[in-house]
Structures are given as structure tokens and as C-alpha cells.
Design a protein around this motif. Structure first.
Motif, PDB file in Angstrom:
ATOM      1  N   PHE A  13      29.076  31.388  43.306  1.00 56.68           N
ATOM      2  CA  PHE A  13      27.917  30.624  43.720  1.00 56.68           C
ATOM      3  C   PHE A  13      28.222  29.958  45.058  1.00 56.68           C
ATOM      4  CE2 PHE A  13      28.019  30.804  39.127  1.00 56.68           C
ATOM      5  CZ  PHE A  13      26.715  31.097  38.771  1.00 56.68           C
ATOM      6  N   GLY A  14      27.255  29.977  45.966  1.00 52.83           N
ATOM      7  CA  GLY A  14      27.478  29.411  47.289  1.00 52.83           C
ATOM      8  C   GLY A  14      27.877  30.502  48.269  1.00 52.83           C
ATOM      9  N   ASP A  15      27.881  30.180  49.563  1.00 56.76           N
ATOM     10  CA  ASP A  15      28.120  31.244  50.522  1.00 56.76           C
ATOM     11  C   ASP A  15      28.870  30.826  51.777  1.00 56.76           C
ATOM     12  OD1 ASP A  15      24.666  31.279  51.768  1.00 56.76           O
ATOM     13  OD2 ASP A  15      26.200  29.737  51.747  1.00 56.76           O
ATOM     14  N   LYS A 188      23.843  26.653  33.815  1.00 60.70           N
ATOM     15  CA  LYS A 188      23.990  25.240  34.156  1.00 60.70           C
ATOM     16  C   LYS A 188      24.380  25.076  35.612  1.00 60.70           C
ATOM     17  CE  LYS A 188      24.410  20.786  33.467  1.00 60.70           C
ATOM     18  NZ  LYS A 188      23.235  19.929  33.173  1.00 60.70           N
ATOM     19  N   VAL A 189      25.301  25.902  36.084  1.00 60.80           N
ATOM     20  CA  VAL A 189      25.717  25.824  37.490  1.00 60.80           C
ATOM     21  C   VAL A 189      24.539  26.113  38.412  1.00 60.80           C
ATOM     22  CG1 VAL A 189      27.132  26.913  39.273  1.00 60.80           C
ATOM     23  CG2 VAL A 189      28.144  26.330  37.067  1.00 60.80           C
ATOM     24  N   THR A 190      23.783  27.154  38.102  1.00 60.36           N
ATOM     25  CA  THR A 190      22.620  27.508  38.916  1.00 60.36           C
ATOM     26  C   THR A 190      21.635  26.348  38.977  1.00 60.36           C
ATOM     27  OG1 THR A 190      22.830  29.850  38.345  1.00 60.36           O
ATOM     28  CG2 THR A 190      20.703  29.114  39.164  1.00 60.36           C
ATOM     29  N   SER A 191      21.339  25.756  37.832  1.00 57.68           N
ATOM     30  CA  SER A 191      20.403  24.634  37.767  1.00 57.68           C
ATOM     31  C   SER A 191      20.938  23.427  38.538  1.00 57.68           C
ATOM     32  CB  SER A 191      20.157  24.259  36.308  1.00 57.68           C
ATOM     33  OG  SER A 191      19.350  23.105  36.205  1.00 57.68           O
ATOM     34  N   TYR A 192      22.212  23.145  38.379  1.00 61.94           N
ATOM     35  CA  TYR A 192      22.825  21.992  39.034  1.00 61.94           C
ATOM     36  C   TYR A 192      22.784  22.139  40.558  1.00 61.94           C
ATOM     37  CZ  TYR A 192      26.355  18.525  40.327  1.00 61.94           C
ATOM     38  OH  TYR A 192      27.026  17.466  40.899  1.00 61.94           O
ATOM     39  N   LEU A 193      23.126  23.314  41.063  1.00 59.86           N
ATOM     40  CA  LEU A 193      23.131  23.536  42.503  1.00 59.86           C
ATOM     41  C   LEU A 193      21.711  23.515  43.080  1.00 59.86           C
ATOM     42  CD1 LEU A 193      25.886  26.268  42.885  1.00 59.86           C
ATOM     43  CD2 LEU A 193      26.078  23.804  43.250  1.00 59.86           C
ATOM     44  N   GLN A 194      20.742  24.017  42.323  1.00 59.27           N
ATOM     45  CA  GLN A 194      19.354  23.946  42.772  1.00 59.27           C
ATOM     46  C   GLN A 194      18.897  22.497  42.882  1.00 59.27           C
ATOM     47  OE1 GLN A 194      17.368  26.420  39.894  1.00 59.27           O
ATOM     48  NE2 GLN A 194      17.562  28.271  41.151  1.00 59.27           N
ATOM     49  N   GLU A 195      19.273  21.682  41.911  1.00 56.89           N
ATOM     50  CA  GLU A 195      18.920  20.257  41.950  1.00 56.89           C
ATOM     51  C   GLU A 195      19.556  19.573  43.154  1.00 56.89           C
ATOM     52  OE1 GLU A 195      20.119  18.603  38.251  1.00 56.89           O
ATOM     53  OE2 GLU A 195      18.621  19.689  37.071  1.00 56.89           O
ATOM     54  N   MET A 196      20.795  19.941  43.454  1.00 57.47           N
ATOM     55  CA  MET A 196      21.476  19.365  44.612  1.00 57.47           C
ATOM     56  C   MET A 196      20.766  19.748  45.908  1.00 57.47           C
ATOM     57  SD  MET A 196      25.505  19.836  43.627  1.00 57.47           S
ATOM     58  CE  MET A 196      26.006  19.358  45.278  1.00 57.47           C
ATOM     59  N   GLU A 197      20.352  21.010  46.009  1.00 55.95           N
ATOM     60  CA  GLU A 197      19.646  21.467  47.201  1.00 55.95           C
ATOM     61  C   GLU A 197      18.313  20.748  47.371  1.00 55.95           C
ATOM     62  OE1 GLU A 197      19.226  25.672  47.034  1.00 55.95           O
ATOM     63  OE2 GLU A 197      21.351  26.076  47.440  1.00 55.95           O
ATOM     64  N   GLU A 198      17.586  20.585  46.259  1.00 54.27           N
ATOM     65  CA  GLU A 198      16.293  19.897  46.313  1.00 54.27           C
ATOM     66  C   GLU A 198      16.465  18.431  46.708  1.00 54.27           C
ATOM     67  OE1 GLU A 198      14.706  20.552  42.460  1.00 54.27           O
ATOM     68  OE2 GLU A 198      14.332  22.694  42.796  1.00 54.27           O
ATOM     69  N   ILE A 203      16.108  14.124  51.046  1.00 53.87           N
ATOM     70  CA  ILE A 203      16.772  13.139  51.902  1.00 53.87           C
ATOM     71  C   ILE A 203      16.572  13.461  53.379  1.00 53.87           C
ATOM     72  CG2 ILE A 203      19.019  12.221  52.593  1.00 53.87           C
ATOM     73  CD1 ILE A 203      19.907  12.446  49.707  1.00 53.87           C
ATOM     74  N   GLU A 204      16.680  14.755  53.703  1.00 55.33           N
ATOM     75  CA  GLU A 204      16.511  15.164  55.092  1.00 55.33           C
ATOM     76  C   GLU A 204      15.072  14.966  55.554  1.00 55.33           C
ATOM     77  OE1 GLU A 204      17.805  19.184  55.188  1.00 55.33           O
ATOM     78  OE2 GLU A 204      19.915  18.703  54.896  1.00 55.33           O
TER      79      GLU A 204
END
Length: 204
Positions: A13-15, A188-198, A203-204
């Protein structure tokens, strides 16, 4: 967020980051009574034949280096010239092809047992069969450990096992159902990272 190498037993996950947190899914093909170094004063812990899950991280001091790739290749190596885990060659190829490592990434020589997990992975009866990698410089190890401890598919072998660097976590656990455990973990990882991105976008 990119999901790469989905046809191989390595999910990433991630790039971008060469730092990250990871989960190793391990098959133990024979029941063992194993000492984990100085853990519990060196007392041997009974491990049934079956599946195990280890959570770790490799953040390193230099993001431009290869802390995550080097740590995972080290996990897939054994001491004293013993044969490596079968997945090691796949790891090296994947890491080089996806900018987790440079072409000079090489397996360690003269590996010494240091972390709790080293003692399990050094056994010829253990094999790393699946790896989930989260490429991120954030300290996610405790968050991921809390999650895997909460799964119905996992159980604690001994409190704090596999967690030399933390106070309350347990990083090496038994797994009741491998397939559902991997699925729950990756969802869970997919959901967690999506929440972080959102959250970051807001914030931006």
C-alpha cells in the motif's frame, strides 16, 4: 494509493516512501517449544503448528535509504548460512522494481538473532508466506498492532511478545484463520489510509 503485485504473496500500500510498517504472515509446519532470546528470562514458549502474524516497522534515520526493504529482506534470511525463506527472492525483485530499493540491495551476511521474531523466523519449520506493507514515514506500528490484536482471527501467545521497543503492545500473535485474517487486515489498512487521505485533503 496503489496496490501493487496483487498476484504475488506481497501486498504493498502506498507508492513513494521507502519507510513503513508491515505484517508478516508465517506458517509454522511443526510444533515447537521456542525460546525468544531473553524474553521471559529465556523460558521456552510452546507454539502449535499453524499460522502466526508479526507486525513491525522500519523507518530509519534517512528516508532516502532503504530501511523497509532491508528489514524485510533480513526477516526472510536465516543465520549461519541456513537457506532463506522462499519469498526472499520475490521480495528483492519487487523492491527493486517498485523503488523500495536500489539495484544494490543484497541479503545480509552473517545475520545475528536480535529481535524476538528472529528466533521464530530462523527455524527451518517456519516460512513467511504473505507480507502486507504500508509505505509511510508515519509511526503506525502501535496502531496496526492494536488492530490485529482486536481481530477474532488472532490470539495472544504471550503478552508483549515481539515488541521490544514498545511498552504495551504484542506484535507476534497466533492466527486462527489465515485467509480471513489477511482479508480483514488489508481491508482495515485500505480504509485507514483512505481516511488519512481525506483528512489531509480537508486540512489543505
Amino acid at each position: 494509493m496503489n496496490l501493487i503485485c496483487s498476484t504475488m504473496p506481497i501486498t504493498c500500500f502506498g507508492d513513494s516512501s521507502r519507510q513503513g510498517t508491515y505484517a508478516l504472515f508465517i506458517l509454522l509446519s511443526k510444533k515447537l517449544n521456542l525460546s525468544f532470546g531473553r524474553f521471559l528470562g529465556g523460558r521456552k514458549i510452546p507454539l502449535d503448528q499453524g499460522f502466526y502474524l508479526y507486525v513491525g516497522s522500519a523507518l530509519g534515520n534517512d528516508p532516502a535509504s532503504m530501511p523497509l526493504a532491508r528489514r524485510l529482506v533480513r526477516h526472510a534470511s536465516r543465520s549461519s548460512g541456513k537457506p532463506p525463506h522462499k519469498i526472499r527472492s520475490q521480495m528483492i525483485r519487487l523492491f527493486r522494481n517498485n523503488n523500495l530499493a536500489t539495484s544494490n540491495l543484497q541479503p545480509p551476511t552473517g545475520k545475528k538473532l536480535h529481535w524476538h521474531i528472529d528466533y521464530l523466523l530462523d527455524s527451518r519449520y517456519s516460512q513467511i508466506i504473505n507480507v502486507s506493507i504500508i509505505r509511510s514515514p508515519l509511526r503506525l506500528e502501535s496502531t496496526v498492532s492494536d488492530f490485529v490484536e482486536s481481530l477474532d482471527e488472532t490470539f495472544i501467545i504471550a503478552p508483549k511478545l515481539g515488541a521490544r521497543d514498545t511498552i504495551r503492545d504484542t506484535h507476534l500473535l497466533g492466527v486462527r484463520n489465515l485467509e480471513s485474517c489477511i482479508c480483514a487486515f488489508e481491508q482495515k489498512v485500505t480504509s485507514y489510509l483512505q481516511e488519512m487521505e481525506e483528512h489531509s485533503s480537508v486540512i489543505e
